[in-house]
Scaffold this motif. Structure first.
Motif, mmCIF file in Angstrom:
data_model
loop_
_atom_site.group_PDB
_atom_site.id
_atom_site.type_symbol
_atom_site.label_atom_id
_atom_site.label_comp_id
_atom_site.label_asym_id
_atom_site.label_seq_id
_atom_site.Cartn_x
_atom_site.Cartn_y
_atom_site.Cartn_z
ATOM 1 N N ALA A 39 0.810 -1.215 0.000
ATOM 2 C CA ALA A 39 0.000 0.000 0.000
ATOM 3 C C ALA A 39 0.842 1.262 0.000
ATOM 4 O O ALA A 39 0.421 2.284 -0.534
ATOM 5 N N VAL A 40 2.020 1.205 0.602
ATOM 6 C CA VAL A 40 2.818 2.400 0.840
ATOM 7 C C VAL A 40 4.274 2.122 0.486
ATOM 8 O O VAL A 40 4.775 1.021 0.707
ATOM 9 N N VAL A 41 4.955 3.123 -0.047
ATOM 10 C CA VAL A 41 6.389 3.039 -0.312
ATOM 11 C C VAL A 41 7.105 3.770 0.825
ATOM 12 O O VAL A 41 6.795 4.928 1.114
ATOM 13 N N VAL A 42 8.036 3.082 1.485
ATOM 14 C CA VAL A 42 8.871 3.711 2.516
ATOM 15 C C VAL A 42 10.317 3.394 2.165
ATOM 16 O O VAL A 42 10.715 2.231 2.122
ATOM 17 N N THR A 43 11.091 4.438 1.891
ATOM 18 C CA THR A 43 12.498 4.273 1.537
ATOM 19 C C THR A 43 13.350 5.086 2.499
ATOM 20 O O THR A 43 12.884 6.073 3.074
ATOM 21 N N ALA A 44 14.612 4.662 2.662
ATOM 22 C CA ALA A 44 15.509 5.378 3.581
ATOM 23 C C ALA A 44 16.948 5.160 3.167
ATOM 24 O O ALA A 44 17.296 4.111 2.616
ATOM 25 N N SER A 45 17.770 6.175 3.446
ATOM 26 C CA SER A 45 19.194 6.058 3.142
ATOM 27 C C SER A 45 19.999 7.044 3.983
ATOM 28 O O SER A 45 19.561 8.177 4.195
ATOM 29 N N PRO A 46 21.195 6.634 4.396
ATOM 30 C CA PRO A 46 22.080 7.578 5.087
ATOM 31 C C PRO A 46 22.753 8.546 4.107
ATOM 32 O O PRO A 46 23.365 9.522 4.525
ATOM 33 N N ARG A 47 22.630 8.298 2.812
ATOM 34 C CA ARG A 47 23.276 9.152 1.806
ATOM 35 C C ARG A 47 22.416 10.347 1.388
ATOM 36 O O ARG A 47 22.894 11.219 0.679
ATOM 37 N N TRP A 48 21.166 10.391 1.796
ATOM 38 C CA TRP A 48 20.275 11.456 1.343
ATOM 39 C C TRP A 48 20.356 12.677 2.240
ATOM 40 O O TRP A 48 20.417 12.571 3.469
ATOM 41 N N HIS A 49 20.303 13.819 1.627
ATOM 42 C CA HIS A 49 20.262 15.078 2.360
ATOM 43 C C HIS A 49 18.821 15.306 2.816
ATOM 44 O O HIS A 49 17.888 15.129 2.027
ATOM 45 N N PRO A 50 18.623 15.702 4.075
ATOM 46 C CA PRO A 50 17.256 15.931 4.552
ATOM 47 C C PRO A 50 16.488 16.979 3.737
ATOM 48 O O PRO A 50 15.264 16.964 3.704
ATOM 49 N N GLY A 51 17.211 17.840 3.049
ATOM 50 C CA GLY A 51 16.562 18.876 2.262
ATOM 51 C C GLY A 51 15.906 18.398 0.984
ATOM 52 O O GLY A 51 15.152 19.149 0.360
ATOM 53 N N VAL A 52 16.174 17.155 0.563
ATOM 54 C CA VAL A 52 15.568 16.665 -0.679
ATOM 55 C C VAL A 52 14.553 15.550 -0.467
ATOM 56 O O VAL A 52 13.932 15.105 -1.422
ATOM 57 N N VAL A 53 14.347 15.123 0.779
ATOM 58 C CA VAL A 53 13.453 13.973 0.986
ATOM 59 C C VAL A 53 12.002 14.261 0.585
ATOM 60 O O VAL A 53 11.297 13.355 0.133
ATOM 61 N N GLY A 54 11.554 15.496 0.726
ATOM 62 C CA GLY A 54 10.199 15.833 0.284
ATOM 63 C C GLY A 54 10.053 15.697 -1.218
ATOM 64 O O GLY A 54 9.048 15.187 -1.724
ATOM 65 N N LEU A 55 11.072 16.135 -1.945
ATOM 66 C CA LEU A 55 11.068 15.992 -3.406
ATOM 67 C C LEU A 55 11.114 14.523 -3.811
ATOM 68 O O LEU A 55 10.412 14.097 -4.734
ATOM 69 N N VAL A 56 11.918 13.745 -3.105
ATOM 70 C CA VAL A 56 12.023 12.314 -3.402
ATOM 71 C C VAL A 56 10.680 11.628 -3.136
ATOM 72 O O VAL A 56 10.202 10.838 -3.964
ATOM 73 N N ALA A 57 10.057 11.934 -2.004
ATOM 74 C CA ALA A 57 8.756 11.333 -1.680
ATOM 75 C C ALA A 57 7.721 11.682 -2.741
ATOM 76 O O ALA A 57 6.920 10.827 -3.148
ATOM 77 N N ALA A 58 7.736 12.913 -3.211
ATOM 78 C CA ALA A 58 6.781 13.329 -4.252
ATOM 79 C C ALA A 58 7.005 12.548 -5.539
ATOM 80 O O ALA A 58 6.039 12.110 -6.187
ATOM 81 N N ARG A 59 8.254 12.346 -5.911
ATOM 82 C CA ARG A 59 8.560 11.582 -7.140
ATOM 83 C C ARG A 59 8.124 10.121 -6.988
ATOM 84 O O ARG A 59 7.595 9.522 -7.930
ATOM 85 N N LEU A 60 8.355 9.550 -5.813
ATOM 86 C CA LEU A 60 7.946 8.160 -5.576
ATOM 87 C C LEU A 60 6.428 8.015 -5.615
ATOM 88 O O LEU A 60 5.905 7.051 -6.171
ATOM 89 N N LYS A 61 5.739 8.973 -5.029
ATOM 90 C CA LYS A 61 4.269 8.939 -5.054
ATOM 91 C C LYS A 61 3.758 8.962 -6.486
ATOM 92 O O LYS A 61 2.870 8.193 -6.857
ATOM 93 N N GLU A 62 4.332 9.818 -7.304
ATOM 94 C CA GLU A 62 3.927 9.899 -8.710
ATOM 95 C C GLU A 62 4.292 8.619 -9.462
ATOM 96 O O GLU A 62 3.514 8.113 -10.258
ATOM 97 N N ARG A 63 5.467 8.105 -9.216
ATOM 98 C CA ARG A 63 5.959 6.921 -9.943
ATOM 99 C C ARG A 63 5.148 5.672 -9.620
ATOM 100 O O ARG A 63 4.834 4.867 -10.480
ATOM 101 N N PHE A 64 4.807 5.499 -8.327
ATOM 102 C CA PHE A 64 4.165 4.263 -7.902
ATOM 103 C C PHE A 64 2.672 4.401 -7.620
ATOM 104 O O PHE A 64 2.003 3.401 -7.349
ATOM 105 N N GLY A 65 2.134 5.602 -7.663
ATOM 106 C CA GLY A 65 0.699 5.797 -7.481
ATOM 107 C C GLY A 65 0.182 5.382 -6.123
ATOM 108 O O GLY A 65 -0.930 4.865 -5.999
ATOM 109 N N ARG A 66 0.972 5.603 -5.106
ATOM 110 C CA ARG A 66 0.589 5.274 -3.731
ATOM 111 C C ARG A 66 1.354 6.203 -2.794
ATOM 112 O O ARG A 66 2.347 6.796 -3.203
ATOM 113 N N PRO A 67 0.915 6.340 -1.540
ATOM 114 C CA PRO A 67 1.655 7.203 -0.615
ATOM 115 C C PRO A 67 3.114 6.744 -0.511
ATOM 116 O O PRO A 67 3.410 5.549 -0.593
#
Length: 180
Positions: A39-67
């Motif tokens: 139902a939901v995509v949850v991804t995590a990484s120590p390499r990601w900057h906290p300033g881009v996680v909102g953009l990444v979440a938005a792209r994942l939502k669009e790509r997979f059609g789920r939260p």
């Protein structure tokens, strides 16, 4: 001079974002499987900057059609992340409930977007919590978003359906196509 500096910083951010999105999509595909179950995509990484996680979440939502949630794992055994939702699924309520249940350290948001802070070790528990609490809503929302075709599909319509599915696979938002 200032414009050149801003342009340089923007290009850096875009590079960081593209790398994070690519990594997040690969992680999501592995978690969802070929049939994209979950139902939901949850991804995590120590390499990601906290300033881009909102953009990444938005792209994942669009790509997979789920939260989707993208979480930057910090050095202190905690992660901070952001989530984006689809119409009909209130992730803000789910995040507040997860805080109340002790799954998250803190979090909040509204129906379409949320922020979270969690202990790194609670990532699996957070995924399971979201699956349990949002599964029915996500299924209903995705079903309502589907394009239902009643009747036979001739070649022209079938070709359009194939084109829509391909565009969705490339990350563009398109309704799911199902025939009865």
């Amino acid at each position: 001079m200032l414009a050149a500096q801003l342009d340089h910083l923007n290009r850096e951010r875009q590079t960081i974002e593209l790398a994070a999105v690519a990594e997040a999509e690969a992680e999501a595909l592995a978690a969802l499987g070929i049939e994209e179950k979950g139902a939901v995509v949850v991804t995590a990484s120590p390499r990601w900057h906290p300033g881009v996680v909102g953009l990444v979440a938005a792209r994942l939502k669009e790509r997979f059609g789920r939260p989707a949630f993208a979480i930057a794992l910090g050095p202190g055994e905690t992660g901070t992340g952001s989530g984006r939702s689809i119409a009909g699924v209130d992730i803000g309520r789910a995040v507040r409930h997860a805080v109340a249940e002790g799954v998250l350290m803190k979090g909040g948001g509204h129906a379409m977007a949320a922020g979270v802070t969690l202990k790194t070790g609670a990532l699996g528990e957070f995924r399971a919590f979201l699956e349990q609490h949002l599964g029915a809503d996500v299924e209903a929302a995705r079903r309502d978003d589907a394009l239902l075709v009643d009747g036979g599909l001739d070649g022209a319509i079938r070709d359009r359906g194939t084109a829509l599915r391909r565009s969705r696979q490339r990350g563009r938002s398109a309704p799911a196509i199902r025939s009865r």
